[in-house]
Every structure is written in C-alpha cells, then in structure tokens.
Write an enzyme that holds these catalytic residues in place. Structure first.
Site, PDB file in Angstrom:
ATOM      1  CD  GLU A 145      -5.737   2.159  -2.448  1.00  0.00           C
ATOM      2  OE1 GLU A 145      -6.862   1.867  -2.307  1.00  0.00           O
ATOM      3  OE2 GLU A 145      -4.903   2.209  -1.743  1.00  0.00           O
ATOM      4  CG  HIS A 194      -1.771   1.290   1.715  1.00  0.00           C
ATOM      5  ND1 HIS A 194      -1.632   1.992   1.338  1.00  0.00           N
ATOM      6  CD2 HIS A 194      -2.904   0.551   0.758  1.00  0.00           C
ATOM      7  CE1 HIS A 194      -2.528   3.162   1.477  1.00  0.00           C
ATOM      8  NE2 HIS A 194      -4.256   1.841   1.319  1.00  0.00           N
TER       9      HIS A 194
END
Ligand code: PGA
Length: 227
Positions: free
Chosen positions: A149, A92
């Site tokens: 993302e 992430h």
C-alpha cells in the site's frame, strides 16, 4: 486462472448494529466467483458475528500482539486467535505511524502468527519494509500474503496506477519469492480490475469501499476473471 484475494479492512469502524446490517446485506446478495477468496477483517469485537455458515468469507483480525499470552493488558496474542480466525493483518501503515510499529515489531508479530498457525497479511509501503521480512522467508512463504500500500494512495481517492503497482509487486516477489502480493490504496469497483489483471498482483486490500456491502460486492465481482 489465478486465485484473487479481496481483503476488506473495516479499520476502527461500525457499531454492533452497523456490523449486523452489513452482514445481512452482504450474505443475502454476494455470490463469490470461483477465482476469488474474500477475507474480511472487522474489529476484533465483531468477529463472533462472522459465522462461516452465514457469511461467505474468510475472516481475519487487523492486529496481533507482539507478545505471547500473559500480563499484556489490552492485547490479543496469536495463540488466542487459533480456531477463531484464519488471517491476521500485521504492520498496516496506520499502525506503523500511530502505534510506533517498527520493522522489528512487525517481524516479531509475523513470527508469532506463523507459529500459531494464523496466516499473516503483512502490510508494506516500501522495499525496505519488505527486505526486513527476508529472514522470515522460509516460514512466511507457506502461508503469508503481502499487502502493498503506497502511502499516498491510502484513503486519498488517488490510487496508484496498476502498472506501477505491478512493478512494486514484482520487486517484492524478487525479494521474498513467490508470495501472493495484494495492492491496496483507494481500490474501488471501477479500478479494481486494472490491478487484478496485472501479472504480479494477486488481489487487493480494500478500506473505505469495504464499509458498504453493496460496494464491496461490486469490488469482488469486478476483481474476478471468472465472470
Ligand atoms: P482505502 O484503505 O481503500 O480506504 O484507501 C486501504 C487500506 O488502508 O487498507
């Protein structure tokens, strides 16, 4: 009808009583549409609260060790997850930024997850990060998911446009092959349908909106094409 993944990432949030309340409300009210797979990634401490018969969701963790078991204080090795969780998020952007996770570390973690039979959800923000996964392609494609993302969209309230996210998803697929690509970054009940109706997007990653069970259920329902 394509399968749509809705992944909730709680990040570093919720006390024990918060988590219990969330699970109670979610379990009582959710009716997952047939075309949606829900994956919830709470903090590792909260995993034991998510029993399959109680919660209508698959469960994942938010991180895995780059090492196998042994003298690595504070780490959870992939093989320790087997039989407990089905998925694990890897790389992430918050881990890349705050914990120095390089593409090499992300690749190592991804390989560890695959070898342990845990499905990796590899998070990427640009095409270079995708290309660094290329050498894992053969193993990766059988189980993995990519969560795309863009940095500007994470936690900002400014989601990417569905069209631009679709272009990015198409590029990712052209590099890695037919892997499911999820979009993440300020996904809400009122914008999720725009993303899940795109040709190359197979679902969404949800941070802030996953913390409230009612909002998360609204995302799940609006992500579906079956209702
Ligand atoms: P957000 O977070 O939905 O709060 O933007 C997304 C993520 O970081 O996965």
């Amino acid at each position: 009808m394509k399968n749509i993944y809705v992944l909730g990432n709680w990040k570093s949030n919720k006390t024990l009583s918060d988590a219990k309340k969330w699970i109670e409300t979610y379990s009582k009210n959710v009716k997952v549409p047939i075309d949606v797979t829900v994956i919830i990634c709470p903090a590792s401490l909260q995993i034991s609260l998510f029993q399959k018969d109680v919660v209508s969701a698959h469960v994942g963790l938010q991180n895995v060790s780059a090492f196998e078991t042994g003298a690595y204080t504070g780490e959870i090795a992939a093989s320790m997850m087997t039989g407990i969780v089905e998925y694990v998020m890897i790389g992430h952007s918050e881990r890349r930024k705050n914990f120095g996770e390089s593409d090499e570390i992300v690749a190592q973690k991804t390989m560890n997850a695959i070898l342990a039979g845990i499905k990796p959800v590899v998070c990427v923000s640009n095409l270079d990060q995708v290309k660094s996964l290329q050498r894992l392609v053969l193993n990766f494609l059988q189980t993995g998911l990519i969560l795309y993302e863009p940095l500007f969209a994470i936690g900002s309230g400014q989601a990417d446009t569905p069209e631009s996210a679709n272009v990015a998803a198409k590029e990712i697929i052209s590099v890695l092959g037919a892997v499911p690509v999820l979009y993440g970054g300020s996904v809400m009940p009122d914008n999720v349908g725009g993303f899940t109706s795109q040709e190359y997007i197979s679902g969404v990653g949800v941070g802030g909106a996953s913390l409230d069970p009612e909002k998360f259920i609204a995302v799940i329902l609006s992500a579906s094409h079956a209702i």
